[in-house]
Design a protein around this motif. Structure first.
Motif, PDB file in Angstrom:
ATOM      1  N   LYS A   1      -3.071   4.482   0.124  1.00  0.00           N
ATOM      2  CA  LYS A   1      -4.098   4.700   1.120  1.00  0.00           C
ATOM      3  C   LYS A   1      -3.641   5.725   2.154  1.00  0.00           C
ATOM      4  O   LYS A   1      -2.499   5.739   2.589  1.00  0.00           O
ATOM      5  CB  LYS A   1      -4.439   3.371   1.821  1.00  0.00           C
ATOM      6  CG  LYS A   1      -5.248   2.436   0.929  1.00  0.00           C
ATOM      7  CD  LYS A   1      -5.869   1.324   1.748  1.00  0.00           C
ATOM      8  CE  LYS A   1      -6.814   0.503   0.877  1.00  0.00           C
ATOM      9  NZ  LYS A   1      -7.503  -0.549   1.649  1.00  0.00           N
ATOM     10  N   LYS A   2      -4.583   6.577   2.587  1.00  0.00           N
ATOM     11  CA  LYS A   2      -4.274   7.694   3.466  1.00  0.00           C
ATOM     12  C   LYS A   2      -3.594   7.256   4.748  1.00  0.00           C
ATOM     13  O   LYS A   2      -2.638   7.866   5.209  1.00  0.00           O
ATOM     14  CB  LYS A   2      -5.559   8.457   3.788  1.00  0.00           C
ATOM     15  CG  LYS A   2      -5.326   9.703   4.635  1.00  0.00           C
ATOM     16  CD  LYS A   2      -6.631  10.433   4.857  1.00  0.00           C
ATOM     17  CE  LYS A   2      -6.401  11.676   5.723  1.00  0.00           C
ATOM     18  NZ  LYS A   2      -7.668  12.396   5.965  1.00  0.00           N
ATOM     19  N   GLU A   3      -4.096   6.153   5.370  1.00  0.00           N
ATOM     20  CA  GLU A   3      -3.537   5.728   6.646  1.00  0.00           C
ATOM     21  C   GLU A   3      -2.083   5.309   6.514  1.00  0.00           C
ATOM     22  O   GLU A   3      -1.288   5.467   7.430  1.00  0.00           O
ATOM     23  CB  GLU A   3      -4.356   4.573   7.250  1.00  0.00           C
ATOM     24  CG  GLU A   3      -4.405   3.308   6.418  1.00  0.00           C
ATOM     25  CD  GLU A   3      -5.628   3.242   5.525  1.00  0.00           C
ATOM     26  OE1 GLU A   3      -6.133   2.133   5.294  1.00  0.00           O
ATOM     27  OE2 GLU A   3      -6.073   4.312   5.072  1.00  0.00           O
TER      28      GLU A   3
ATOM     29  N   LEU B   1       0.795  -1.216   0.000  1.00  0.00           N
ATOM     30  CA  LEU B   1       0.000   0.000   0.000  1.00  0.00           C
ATOM     31  C   LEU B   1       0.833   1.273   0.000  1.00  0.00           C
ATOM     32  O   LEU B   1       0.302   2.357   0.194  1.00  0.00           O
ATOM     33  CB  LEU B   1      -0.950  -0.010   1.213  1.00  0.00           C
ATOM     34  CG  LEU B   1      -1.905  -1.216   1.254  1.00  0.00           C
ATOM     35  CD1 LEU B   1      -2.791  -1.140   2.478  1.00  0.00           C
ATOM     36  CD2 LEU B   1      -2.761  -1.275  -0.010  1.00  0.00           C
ATOM     37  N   VAL B   2       2.134   1.156  -0.207  1.00  0.00           N
ATOM     38  CA  VAL B   2       2.969   2.338  -0.383  1.00  0.00           C
ATOM     39  C   VAL B   2       3.478   2.362  -1.811  1.00  0.00           C
ATOM     40  O   VAL B   2       3.570   1.320  -2.468  1.00  0.00           O
ATOM     41  CB  VAL B   2       4.160   2.365   0.611  1.00  0.00           C
ATOM     42  CG1 VAL B   2       3.669   2.515   2.037  1.00  0.00           C
ATOM     43  CG2 VAL B   2       5.011   1.119   0.481  1.00  0.00           C
ATOM     44  N   GLY B   3       3.801   3.544  -2.304  1.00  0.00           N
ATOM     45  CA  GLY B   3       4.229   3.686  -3.686  1.00  0.00           C
ATOM     46  C   GLY B   3       5.651   3.191  -3.930  1.00  0.00           C
ATOM     47  O   GLY B   3       6.386   2.867  -2.997  1.00  0.00           O
ATOM     48  N   THR B   4       6.042   3.169  -5.185  1.00  0.00           N
ATOM     49  CA  THR B   4       7.346   2.649  -5.579  1.00  0.00           C
ATOM     50  C   THR B   4       8.499   3.414  -4.936  1.00  0.00           C
ATOM     51  O   THR B   4       9.423   2.820  -4.381  1.00  0.00           O
ATOM     52  CB  THR B   4       7.486   2.698  -7.115  1.00  0.00           C
ATOM     53  OG1 THR B   4       6.493   1.841  -7.698  1.00  0.00           O
ATOM     54  CG2 THR B   4       8.861   2.225  -7.550  1.00  0.00           C
ATOM     55  N   LYS B   5       8.467   4.727  -4.977  1.00  0.00           N
ATOM     56  CA  LYS B   5       9.553   5.533  -4.421  1.00  0.00           C
ATOM     57  C   LYS B   5       9.633   5.378  -2.907  1.00  0.00           C
ATOM     58  O   LYS B   5      10.729   5.309  -2.338  1.00  0.00           O
ATOM     59  CB  LYS B   5       9.383   7.000  -4.798  1.00  0.00           C
ATOM     60  CG  LYS B   5       9.612   7.268  -6.286  1.00  0.00           C
ATOM     61  CD  LYS B   5       9.517   8.748  -6.597  1.00  0.00           C
ATOM     62  CE  LYS B   5       9.789   9.016  -8.077  1.00  0.00           C
ATOM     63  NZ  LYS B   5       9.695  10.449  -8.402  1.00  0.00           N
TER      64      LYS B   5
END
Length: 221
Positions: free
Chosen positions: A200-202, A152-156
């Motif tokens: 996701k925001k959290e 749920l976190v992006g690539t960078k």
């Protein structure tokens, strides 16, 4: 340095070999269930990048039908529910599909803790990891990105977390990652199937909190 060069590998060999012996009856049961409920091999074998971007064959319990797209990260699938078997859904949710990677660890292709091995087509993540030195260590069964957002976190952000792990690698950090992984697995957190509609925001909040604790107050651009 001594831990990274010698002790970490010794722990990998010891823990993986003991785990294989202890869990072998359980692994056999999973293999029989997979074989009885869907067509295809028990193991899913996929080429992934290892240390210094050297490809190796990564083992997993097969969780998808044999008609599923090959060499594609699951989070990129349009309709993952059409490809994942009923048994596979449970295995993926509990991360039990990763257990055959104990053999990769024993062989020296992986470590218990480290950046997750990358599918060859994930060029953006491979390049981002190269910039932070995350390709210079053995990939892990679990890693720092897996306990700070996982899918749920992006690539960078994922590469940044992996880079921080490499810089701080130690027995204490590995123990912390291992313990937190158990908590994540029990709560089945961070599993993302199919294409993401942004982070996701959290988990953005969690990443920012982690960054502040590590001494970096801004998310990487």
């Amino acid at each position: 340095m001594i831990y990274q060069k010698y002790i970490k590998r010794l722990l990998d060999i010891t823990i993986s070999s003991v785990s294989i012996i202890v869990t072998s009856p359980f692994l056999g049961v999973i293999a029989l269930i997979i074989k009885a409920t869907s067509k295809g091999p028990v193991l899913f074998k996929q080429h992934r990048y290892g240390r210094h971007q050297r490809p190796f064959v990564c083992y997993k319990f097969r969780s998808m039908y044999i008609t599923a797209p090959k060499d594609m990260p699951t989070w990129k699938l349009e309709n993952p529910e059409d490809h994942i078997t009923a048994v596979g859904k449970f295995l993926r949710k509990t991360s039990m599909d990763e257990l055959p990677q104990l053999f990769n660890i024993f062989k020296g292709e992986m470590s218990l803790i480290g950046p997750r091995p990358v599918v060859l087509k994930e060029i953006e993540l491979i390049e981002a990891r190269e910039e932070v030195g995350a390709n210079d260590v053995r990939p892990g069964l679990t890693g720092w990105a897996q306990i700070n957002g996982r899918d749920l976190v992006g690539t960078k952000e994922k590469a940044d977390l992996d880079g921080r792990y490499v810089k701080r690698m130690s027995f204490f950090v590995d123990c912390k990652a291992f313990i937190k992984t158990i908590a994540y697995v029990l709560k089945t957190e961070g599993v993302q199937e199919g294409k993401q509609e942004g982070i996701k925001k959290e988990y953005v909040c969690e990443y920012e909190k982690f960054s502040k604790e590590e001494g970096t107050h801004n998310m990487p651009q």
